[in-house]
Design a protein around this motif. Structure first.
Motif, PDB file in Angstrom:
ATOM      1  N   GLY A  67      47.864  34.966 -35.864  1.00 15.02           N
ATOM      2  CA  GLY A  67      47.587  35.716 -34.726  1.00 15.02           C
ATOM      3  C   GLY A  67      48.866  35.523 -34.004  1.00 15.02           C
ATOM      4  N   ILE A  68      50.172  36.441 -34.470  1.00 13.35           N
ATOM      5  CA  ILE A  68      51.093  36.884 -33.907  1.00 13.35           C
ATOM      6  C   ILE A  68      50.988  38.061 -33.583  1.00 13.35           C
ATOM      7  CG2 ILE A  68      53.889  36.083 -34.444  1.00 13.35           C
ATOM      8  CD1 ILE A  68      53.508  34.484 -36.347  1.00 13.35           C
ATOM      9  N   ASN A  69      51.560  38.515 -32.536  1.00 12.59           N
ATOM     10  CA  ASN A  69      51.656  39.903 -32.244  1.00 12.59           C
ATOM     11  C   ASN A  69      53.342  39.908 -32.565  1.00 12.59           C
ATOM     12  OD1 ASN A  69      54.653  39.615 -30.346  1.00 12.59           O
ATOM     13  ND2 ASN A  69      53.313  38.523 -28.594  1.00 12.59           N
ATOM     14  N   LEU A  70      53.217  41.793 -32.366  1.00 10.27           N
ATOM     15  CA  LEU A  70      53.806  42.469 -33.761  1.00 10.27           C
ATOM     16  C   LEU A  70      55.807  41.709 -32.994  1.00 10.27           C
ATOM     17  CD1 LEU A  70      52.254  45.837 -33.624  1.00 10.27           C
ATOM     18  CD2 LEU A  70      52.373  44.451 -35.467  1.00 10.27           C
ATOM     19  N   GLU A  71      56.014  41.948 -31.504  1.00  6.48           N
ATOM     20  CA  GLU A  71      56.889  41.376 -31.483  1.00  6.48           C
ATOM     21  C   GLU A  71      57.660  39.948 -31.864  1.00  6.48           C
ATOM     22  OE1 GLU A  71      60.000  42.974 -29.923  1.00  6.48           O
ATOM     23  OE2 GLU A  71      58.885  44.619 -29.827  1.00  6.48           O
ATOM     24  N   GLY A  72      56.277  39.222 -31.881  1.00 13.44           N
ATOM     25  CA  GLY A  72      57.388  38.214 -32.348  1.00 13.44           C
ATOM     26  C   GLY A  72      57.538  38.164 -34.237  1.00 13.44           C
ATOM     27  N   ILE A  73      56.407  39.273 -34.598  1.00 10.75           N
ATOM     28  CA  ILE A  73      56.686  39.765 -35.813  1.00 10.75           C
ATOM     29  C   ILE A  73      57.515  40.031 -36.697  1.00 10.75           C
ATOM     30  CG2 ILE A  73      56.450  40.650 -37.958  1.00 10.75           C
ATOM     31  CD1 ILE A  73      53.232  40.160 -36.995  1.00 10.75           C
ATOM     32  N   LYS A  74      58.165  41.167 -35.702  1.00 17.09           N
ATOM     33  CA  LYS A  74      59.574  41.456 -35.437  1.00 17.09           C
ATOM     34  C   LYS A  74      61.181  40.769 -35.681  1.00 17.09           C
ATOM     35  CE  LYS A  74      61.914  45.855 -34.032  1.00 17.09           C
ATOM     36  NZ  LYS A  74      62.123  46.864 -32.827  1.00 17.09           N
TER      37      LYS A  74
END
Length: 141
Positions: A67-74
């Motif tokens: 459930g990590i958002n794309l900014e967090g993944i980046k």
């Protein structure tokens, strides 16, 4: 048999999308966001490497399973690259930290420099060599 080069950009977007179980449009979006930036062919076509495909799978796992958002993944991917780079640097420097391979030279001004075993101190570094051995304090008692 040689290992395949995991950084060689060999997959077209359709093949990379299939290997990562994603839609090609998702890969284009990730490219725009800077998550996975494939190399470009002279005509502008994207080419993905095995490492890129592995990163795409990792992104999918973090997004869907955790459930990590794309900014967090980046941010996570950027930090992982930094950790990898620092670990490589530590491995490169590790031989210098090996106390069994260090010799110290003292210069005319009293400065102390490390001289790698099998090498000579530069003339301006001094001429006195001292072999340093660590001493186990418990064995001295």
């Amino acid at each position: 048999m040689d290992k395949p080069d995991v950084d060689e950009p060999v997959f077209q977007i359709s093949a990379a999308a299939e290997l990562a179980s994603m839609h090609a449009q998702t890969l284009r979006q990730y490219d725009r966001l800077g998550l996975v930036i494939p190399r470009r062919r002279p005509g502008g076509g994207r080419r993905y490497s095995l490492r890129d495909v592995a990163t795409l799978r990792q992104i999918q796992r973090m997004s869907q399973d955790e459930g990590i958002n794309l900014e967090g993944i980046k941010r996570i991917l950027a930090l992982q690259k930094r950790v990898d780079r620092l670990e490589a640097e530590v491995e490169k420097l590790r031989p210098r930290a090996d106390t069994g391979s260090r010799i110290f030279a003292s210069g005319p001004t009293g400065s102390v420099v490390i001289v790698e075993r099998g090498h000579r101190a530069r003339r301006d570094e001094g001429r006195s060599l001292v072999l340093w051995r660590s001493v186990n304090r418990e064995s001295q008692d």
